[in-house]
Design an enzyme around this catalytic site. Structure first.
Site: not given
Ligand code: PLP
Length: 364
Positions: A181
């Site tokens: 990110k």
């Molecule tokens: C829209 C969305 N929600 C949730 C997540 C989950 O985040 P994490 O990978 O930090 O668990 C992502 C991951 O890229 C995402 O794109």
């Protein structure tokens, strides 16, 4: 090779200095000083009063749902990463899909049915690729039907709407601080709560439900962020302005070069693209596959993000009919986007897409 994404790393000496202090203190996790410093800095950066750091962006959604005591059905979008719906399902909640708006790519409030509104307890929209949802309309629907709103704001680092960080909308909003990110803590996430009492409860939930007397009087889990993870975030703080401005400029460059050739997401008024991703929408799936293959041949990595539409997955069968999301998922392709990417590389990628499309479309 131009990868689809490249994590941003600070100067190693900066991280080493942080790690040195952590070793000296020998305090590695459980609401440590580095975590608290990062929490305070991020709360100030976003302009939100009740911000909680957690282990990742997926568990951030889970904790928000737990803190707000969401039950039963939850209205959401199938145009998202798997984590949005899988978190609901894993918690025994039922996703109810509404369709998206073909321009914004966000949930279209007009497609939420009366039955969905009447039988759900919350809405879980996604600010897709950092673009603001129709927050006013969603807030109005939520008020009329007594629903909570939890925004999956995973992509919104640096994104604002009407002058406020996107994390400040909804009863709660969650962000991912994953290595890929804009701003990251290797693995990590955060939740911004509207109300202090929900934040206080979530603080207990992320630590097995323990209260200030060390009594586990809530059913909690372990969602804590460690000091080593928080240290990465603190190091990156110094680079935030450079990272966000360069990524926004890269996105603008993509837009200038490709806007007339392919469809690009339409951003909400006052919401400037934050350069979280560089998605393009091709005319159809065959064209997408052609572009992807052509770029792969030039060692340019791309990603079908999001694909497929979650409402087409067997595990969510019957959760809603979403023709627009299904269609866009079949033809959206993300191009490389990361801080180290240069304008020259973007120009090369765009010229390659353009060359292929001219040839491909000319064959017909
Ligand atoms: C829209 C969305 N929600 C949730 C997540 C989950 O985040 P994490 O990978 O930090 O668990 C992502 C991951 O890229 C995402 O794109």
């Amino acid at each position: 090779m131009i990868p689809i994404v490249k994590p941003f790393l600070p100067e190693l000496s900066l991280y080493n200095a942080q790690v040195g202090q952590i070793f000296d203190r020998n305090y590695l996790t459980n609401n440590g000083p580095v975590l608290r410093e990062l929490e305070a800095k991020l709360a100030e950066y976003f302009g939100v009063p009740h911000l909680l750091l957690v282990a990742n962006g997926t568990i951030a959604i889970q904790i928000a749902l737990m803190a707000l005591e969401i039950k039963g059905k939850v209205i959401t979008t199938p145009f998202s990463f798997a984590a949005t719906s899988s978190t609901l399902a894993a918690m025994g909640l039922t996703p109810e899909f509404a369709d998206i708006d073909a321009q914004s790519l966000n949930i279209d409030p007009k497609t939420i049915s009366e039955a969905q509104l009447a039988h759900s307890s919350a809405i879980l929209p996604v600010h897709v690729y950092g673009n603001a949802c129709d927050v006013d309309e969603l807030a109005s629907l939520a008020k009329q039907h007594d629903l909570k709103i939890i925004y999956d704001a995973a992509h919104t680092f640096g994104a604002k709407y009407k002058g406020k960080a996107l994390l400040s909308y909804g009863d709660a909003a969650t962000i991912s601080l994953h290595a890929t990110k804009i701003f990251h803590t290797v693995e990590g996430g955060a939740i911004a709560f509207k109300h202090k009492q929900d934040y206080e409860k979530a603080k207990q939930l992320i630590n097995f439900g323990f209260d200030s007397n060390n009594m586990p009087n809530l059913v909690g889990i372990n969602a804590k962020m460690s000091e080593l993870h928080a240290a990465m975030g603190l190091c990156l703080f110094e680079y935030i302005d450079n990272i966000t401005s360069h990524r926004a400029e890269l996105f603008q460059r993509y837009q200038e070069k490709l806007d007339s050739l392919v469809y690009m997401q339409e951003y909400a008024e006052t919401c400037r693209p934050n350069g979280a991703y560089a998605p393009i929408i091709l005319a159809n799936e065959a064209e997408l596959e052609g572009v992807q293959e052509h770029l792969a041949g030039l060692a340019i990595q791309t990603r079908r993000y999001f694909y497929p539409s979650l409402s087409l997955m067997e595990c969510y069968k019957g959760a809603g009919d979403t023709p627009i999301a299904n269609d866009i998922c079949s033809r959206v392709l993300c191009l490389p986007m990361y801080y180290e990417l240069s304008f020259e590389q973007v120009d090369f990628i765009c010229a390659s897409v353009s060359k292929f499309l001219t040839y491909y479309r000319g064959r017909k």
